[in-house]
Design a protein around this motif. Structure first.
Motif, PDB file in Angstrom:
ATOM      1  N   ASP A   1      40.878  45.136  44.099  1.00 35.49           N
ATOM      2  CA  ASP A   1      40.965  44.052  43.716  1.00 35.49           C
ATOM      3  C   ASP A   1      40.138  43.272  42.631  1.00 35.49           C
ATOM      4  O   ASP A   1      41.083  43.103  41.347  1.00 35.49           O
ATOM      5  N   THR A   2      38.936  43.558  42.620  1.00 30.15           N
ATOM      6  CA  THR A   2      38.436  43.099  41.810  1.00 30.15           C
ATOM      7  C   THR A   2      38.922  44.031  40.009  1.00 30.15           C
ATOM      8  O   THR A   2      39.216  43.863  39.172  1.00 30.15           O
ATOM      9  N   ILE A   3      38.454  45.624  40.439  1.00 33.79           N
ATOM     10  CA  ILE A   3      38.929  46.561  39.399  1.00 33.79           C
ATOM     11  C   ILE A   3      40.524  46.314  39.224  1.00 33.79           C
ATOM     12  O   ILE A   3      40.711  46.179  37.245  1.00 33.79           O
ATOM     13  N   GLN A   4      41.528  46.041  39.672  1.00 40.83           N
ATOM     14  CA  GLN A   4      42.493  45.932  39.156  1.00 40.83           C
ATOM     15  C   GLN A   4      43.177  44.640  38.531  1.00 40.83           C
ATOM     16  O   GLN A   4      44.081  44.249  37.534  1.00 40.83           O
ATOM     17  N   ARG A   5      42.299  43.389  38.373  1.00 42.94           N
ATOM     18  CA  ARG A   5      42.133  42.255  37.880  1.00 42.94           C
ATOM     19  C   ARG A   5      41.586  42.502  36.547  1.00 42.94           C
ATOM     20  O   ARG A   5      42.128  41.869  35.681  1.00 42.94           O
TER      21      ARG A   5
END
Length: 220
Positions: A27-31
């Motif tokens: 999630d962190t990377i995707q954002r």
């Protein structure tokens, strides 16, 4: 569109099976990549420690990134936290040097390291400078130990032709890793044996015995 490797890692099988640690990283990377307008391909190592770079999916990602720029289909690697990639300053410094030589980006979101930007490059350069300073200090200790061994009449063999920081790094890695893992990390850092060949477990064992014989200290 720029495509980046999104690298995920959890250190225990429990984390891997629950998916919680992986989901948070993803999630962190995707954002982050969405904000940059990048695409992402995922590489995941489940139940593996960061004490070594010898992780199947990480090595697969690095192999993909080593391709020359004109033929490469990804432009860098992104991690949510630096410790997902490496817990070793030496290992991370080696990755940064490889990235610089091959012209791909390294992004550690938690530290604000993004070598695709001027500020990120500055942060990375500071980290590499600290690592280089550490190697030089270690090298001074190694040189002093070798000179003492020479004065005592001990035979040093081929170990004397190793760069000073290579010998000390090998000794440091062997306090925490297997022969194979040590060889893998030395190779990942772009270092070779005294004869210019890639490291193997057997070569590490021989060098370790010789360095131990001349009293080269290990570091934690």
């Amino acid at each position: 569109m720029t495509t980046m490797v999104g690298y995920l890692r959890v250190s225990t099988e429990e984390q891997a099976s629950s998916g919680l640690g992986l989901d948070a990283q993803r999630d962190t990377i995707q954002r982050y990549v969405d904000a940059q307008g990048w695409d992402v391909v995922w590489y995941v190592d489940e139940g593996l420690s960061a004490k070594s770079l010898a992780r199947p999916q990480l090595q697969a990602a690095l192999t993909r990134l080593r391709v020359i720029p004109k033929r490469r289909d990804v432009e860098g690697i992104v991690v949510a936290k630096l410790d997902r990639l490496s817990r070793s300053v030496h290992d991370f410094s080696g990755i940064l040097k490889l990235a610089s030589a091959r012209k791909w980006a390294v992004v550690a979101i938690d530290l604000g390291v993004d070598t695709s930007t001027p500020t990120g490059k500055l942060v990375a350069n500071v980290m590499m400078s600290v690592a280089e300073w550490e190697r030089e200090v270690i090298g001074e200790r190694t040189s002093a130990a070798m000179q003492a061994a020479k004065r005592a009449g001990r035979h040093m063999g081929r170990v004397s032709t190793l760069p000073r920081h290579t010998g000390e790094l090998l000794m440091s890695l062997r306090t925490r890793h297997t022969l194979a893992d040590t060889a893998g990390q030395l190779n990942a850092a772009g270092l070779t044996t005294a004869t210019g060949k890639p490291w193997t477990g057997n070569a590490v064992a021989k060098a370790h015995r010789r360095l131990s014989a001349v009293g080269v200290a290990t570091t934690s």
